[in-house]
Motif scaffolding. Structure first.
Motif, mmCIF file in Angstrom:
data_model
loop_
_atom_site.group_PDB
_atom_site.id
_atom_site.type_symbol
_atom_site.label_atom_id
_atom_site.label_comp_id
_atom_site.label_asym_id
_atom_site.label_seq_id
_atom_site.Cartn_x
_atom_site.Cartn_y
_atom_site.Cartn_z
ATOM 1 N N PRO A 104 0.844 -1.345 0.049
ATOM 2 C CA PRO A 104 0.236 -0.188 0.053
ATOM 3 C C PRO A 104 1.178 1.220 -0.129
ATOM 4 O O PRO A 104 2.325 1.445 0.517
ATOM 5 N N ARG B 153 -6.268 -0.677 -3.645
ATOM 6 C CA ARG B 153 -4.785 0.116 -3.794
ATOM 7 C C ARG B 153 -4.209 1.363 -5.128
ATOM 8 O O ARG B 153 -3.756 2.106 -4.862
ATOM 9 N N GLN C 247 -6.118 4.214 -4.720
ATOM 10 C CA GLN C 247 -5.565 5.418 -3.569
ATOM 11 C C GLN C 247 -4.166 5.897 -4.553
ATOM 12 O O GLN C 247 -3.537 7.097 -4.433
ATOM 13 N N ARG D 283 -4.708 9.005 -6.793
ATOM 14 C CA ARG D 283 -5.831 9.702 -6.312
ATOM 15 C C ARG D 283 -4.712 10.630 -5.656
ATOM 16 O O ARG D 283 -4.427 12.110 -6.132
ATOM 17 N N ALA E 60 -5.614 10.436 -0.124
ATOM 18 C CA ALA E 60 -5.778 9.219 -0.935
ATOM 19 C C ALA E 60 -6.253 8.513 -0.977
ATOM 20 O O ALA E 60 -7.426 7.374 -1.800
ATOM 21 N N THR E 61 -7.141 8.198 1.031
ATOM 22 C CA THR E 61 -7.507 7.712 1.190
ATOM 23 C C THR E 61 -9.458 7.867 0.939
ATOM 24 O O THR E 61 -10.240 7.244 0.743
ATOM 25 N N ALA F 89 0.564 3.659 1.499
ATOM 26 C CA ALA F 89 1.356 4.678 3.192
ATOM 27 C C ALA F 89 2.099 3.662 4.252
ATOM 28 O O ALA F 89 2.753 3.787 4.294
ATOM 29 N N PRO G 84 -11.057 1.832 -0.521
ATOM 30 C CA PRO G 84 -9.804 0.775 -0.222
ATOM 31 C C PRO G 84 -8.980 0.035 -1.589
ATOM 32 O O PRO G 84 -7.719 -0.543 -0.563
ATOM 33 N N LEU H 263 -1.742 11.439 1.342
ATOM 34 C CA LEU H 263 -2.233 9.915 1.755
ATOM 35 C C LEU H 263 -3.662 10.471 2.358
ATOM 36 O O LEU H 263 -4.596 9.531 1.811
ATOM 37 N N ALA H 264 -3.540 11.371 3.229
ATOM 38 C CA ALA H 264 -6.046 11.865 3.614
ATOM 39 C C ALA H 264 -6.259 12.002 1.738
ATOM 40 O O ALA H 264 -7.562 11.248 2.122
#
Length: 596
Positions: free
Chosen positions: A132, A212, A215, A218, A205-206, A134, A210, A202-203
């Motif tokens: 992932p 992968r 995200q 994004r 992307a979430t 993150a 869910p 990252l925020a």
């Protein structure tokens, strides 16, 4: 007689699980940690690449670029992921002429290109990786927030520009100064602005859910179309001081960012000594490695040693011919007609090989019709506009010692046989001002273009500048067997080539080849402002014997003797004999190879 192996600065790393070599020990450790988490070589490369942005900020950053050569264990050939951003739509020769400039400045806002590193790393992670987003970003964020030991050379890059930052680039003063002065060498240092930027990405992307890949896409869009692009667009409208000694606004816009994406393209490759060597295209300097190999075909390396005058002479003279062709012909194939097939052909190089004699050449000698006129135009511009204030284009300032190697590099191989080589650079903290709200600087790679028209590397809007960044991946049959590369601007494909030749022709292991004495030529206009040229000059470490140095001088080489460990920062990994191997240069005392 002793049976002990030759002394090296550290052992060649050997194992079967994974091997990582980068220019900083923390990035190497993070790369191995990703492999331990179940990630593959490409996950490890992304994580290590983001950490290198934090721990070597004077040599690369989030606003820089990266070419990547990647090969899955079941691929038939490697691929290049091009993270070299293009020049802005407004970047025309006429625009610079209206400002009274003969050359693109080396520092400031004007030489900016689209920062391509983030897009390239996202492409590698999405298409080749497995972990992932993150997970691979976490180590870089942790070091940026919690701190890392700031290299003394990074501090040396800040020292000469303290007053300049305060007076002209206050956003850089806020980012890089501590209590109004330089940070302490090797003390804990933090980059909270970069950490916040990556946390915001990252925020965002979430919000894609869910999945992968969704995200990752994004995150990419957030960088190139969201708040990152908006911050850059706003900041680059305000005039700031650059190496011309005047204040200029930038040309890079949010629209330039939104239009760009990393590309996945075929390598350029050539056979040599039973191997196939893969490089990026002529938008990089990569094909000069292949041209040098073609020129060296037929040289009887067994008749002389790897530290001999003949070895230095043969390699230096082939480099002069290859780099002359680079100057005349290399550029982005999307905008320039690059006769690469001819430049790499056996017939062409057989004829060029006859130009290598017993004496050092003191002339620029490109091949093919029209090349001389191009070189004449380039040489008329080279070094014609001095740098005013701090900073040539390559990230070195007095009183920083004159030691080559101003970029970063990584090579990784995993237990499956996946292999990757990447050379991140750009976004140097001392070459352009930190963007407020982001905490990082933007690449100044447009300085590598010429303002004269009709050249392969002339400034054109929306075109990749010809970069010096040049990773190497080597295959045998249909398997990846070696990856190597080095920081060092124009010298990258000289140091890597010398290392490769010592492995192939003299049986050196990776670490011994990396540790061996190095040299380089300066027989062409430098790619970095002010683009000076010193015909006939060879920089050479003083570990070569006095007899070798005397022999080279007798052949007409102008030698500039360097310190014992001054040249090269080569990293390498390999896969053979059922094991994985890695080595890293001890020069600069920060590169490290790890593996098990």
């Amino acid at each position: 007689m002793s049976s002990l192996p030759p002394f090296t600065t550290r052992p060649e790393i050997k194992g079967t699980f994974g091997a990582v070599s980068t220019t900083h020990w923390l990035a190497s450790s993070v790369g191995m940690a990703m492999l331990e988490k179940g990630g593959n070589a490409f996950d490890a490369a992304v994580a290590a690449g983001f950490v290198l942005q934090i721990v070597e900020p004077h040599l690369n950053g989030p606003g820089g670029e990266v070419p990547i050569i990647a090969m899955r264990h079941d691929d038939s050939a490697p691929r290049v992921i091009c993270g070299q951003g293009v020049t802005p739509a407004a970047a025309t020769a006429e625009r610079f002429a209206a400002l009274g400039l003969k050359m693109v400045p080396g520092t400031g806002l004007l030489p900016a290109v689209v920062p391509g590193a983030f897009g390239a790393w996202m492409t590698l992670l999405r298409d080749y990786g497995s972990l992932p987003l993150a997970t691979v970003l976490a180590p870089a964020i942790e070091y940026a927030e919690s701190g890392f030991p700031l290299l003394s050379r990074a501090v040396s890059s800040i020292l000469p520009v303290i007053d300049f930052f305060k007076q002209e680039w206050p956003s850089s003063a806020e980012q890089w100064l501590v209590g109004g002065g330089a940070p302490r060498p090797d003390a804990l240092f933090r980059c909270p602005g970069i950490a916040l930027t990556y946390r915001r990405i990252l925020a965002e992307a979430t919000l894609a859910g869910p999945d992968r890949e969704a995200q990752i896409e994004r995150a990419r869009a957030t960088f190139y179309e969201g708040f990152v692009a908006e911050a850059i667009d706003d900041f680059y409208r305000k005039p700031l001081m650059d190496s011309t000694g005047e204040r200029h606004a930038g040309l890079l816009t949010g629209d330039d960012m939104a239009r760009w994406s990393a590309s996945d393209e075929a390598t350029v490759s050539a056979e040599y000594a039973g191997y196939r060597v893969h490089k990026a295209g002529p938008w990089s300097q990569g094909p000069v490695f292949l041209q040098q190999l073609a020129l060296l075909e037929g040289v009887d390396f067994a008749s002389f040693g790897p530290d001999s005058a003949e070895f230095v002479h043969q390699v230096a003279e082939s480099a002069k011919l290859a780099y002359a062709d680079r100057e005349a012909w290399y550029g982005d194939p999307a905008a320039a007609d690059v006769p690469l097939k001819t430049l790499l052909s056996g017939e062409y190089n057989a004829a060029r090989r006859q130009l290598v004699g017993d004496r050092a050449s003191l002339a620029m000698r490109p091949g093919l019709a029209g090349a001389d006129e191009r070189i004449e135009a380039i040489m008329a511009l080279a070094g014609s506009e001095p740098t005013i204030g701090p900073g040539g284009g390559e990230p070195t300032f007095a009183p920083l010692p004159s030691v080559e190697g101003d970029t970063v590099h990584l090579d990784i191989v995993d237990r499956f046989g996946n292999m990757v080589s990447a050379t991140p650079s750009g976004g140097w903290l001392q070459s352009s001002p930190s963007v407020p709200g982001l905490g990082f600087s933007i690449s100044t790679r447009a300085q590598m273009t010429w303002l004269a028209p009709g050249l392969a590397s002339s400034l054109r809007p929306g075109v990749r500048p010809r970069t010096t960044l040049t990773p190497t991946l080597v295959t045998r049959g249909d398997k990846a067997v070696m990856a190597l590369g080095s920081p060092g601007g124009d010298q990258q494909d000289q140091w890597s080539l010398t290392t490769f030749l010592r492995i192939v022709h003299y049986g050196y292991d990776l670490q011994r080849a990396i540790d061996a004495p190095q040299f380089q030529i300066r027989h062409f206009p430098a790619s970095f402002h002010p683009r000076e040229c010193v015909l006939g000059r060879v920089l050479i470490e003083n570990r070569f014997s006095p007899d070798v140095l005397a022999d080279l001088r007798s052949r007409g080489h102008e030698l500039a003797i360097q310190d014992a460990w001054a040249l090269g920062r080569v990293c390498a990994v390999a896969r053979y004999d059922g094991m994985l191997h890695a080595g890293a240069s001890a020069r600069h005392m920060q590169g490290y190879a790890v593996g098990r």
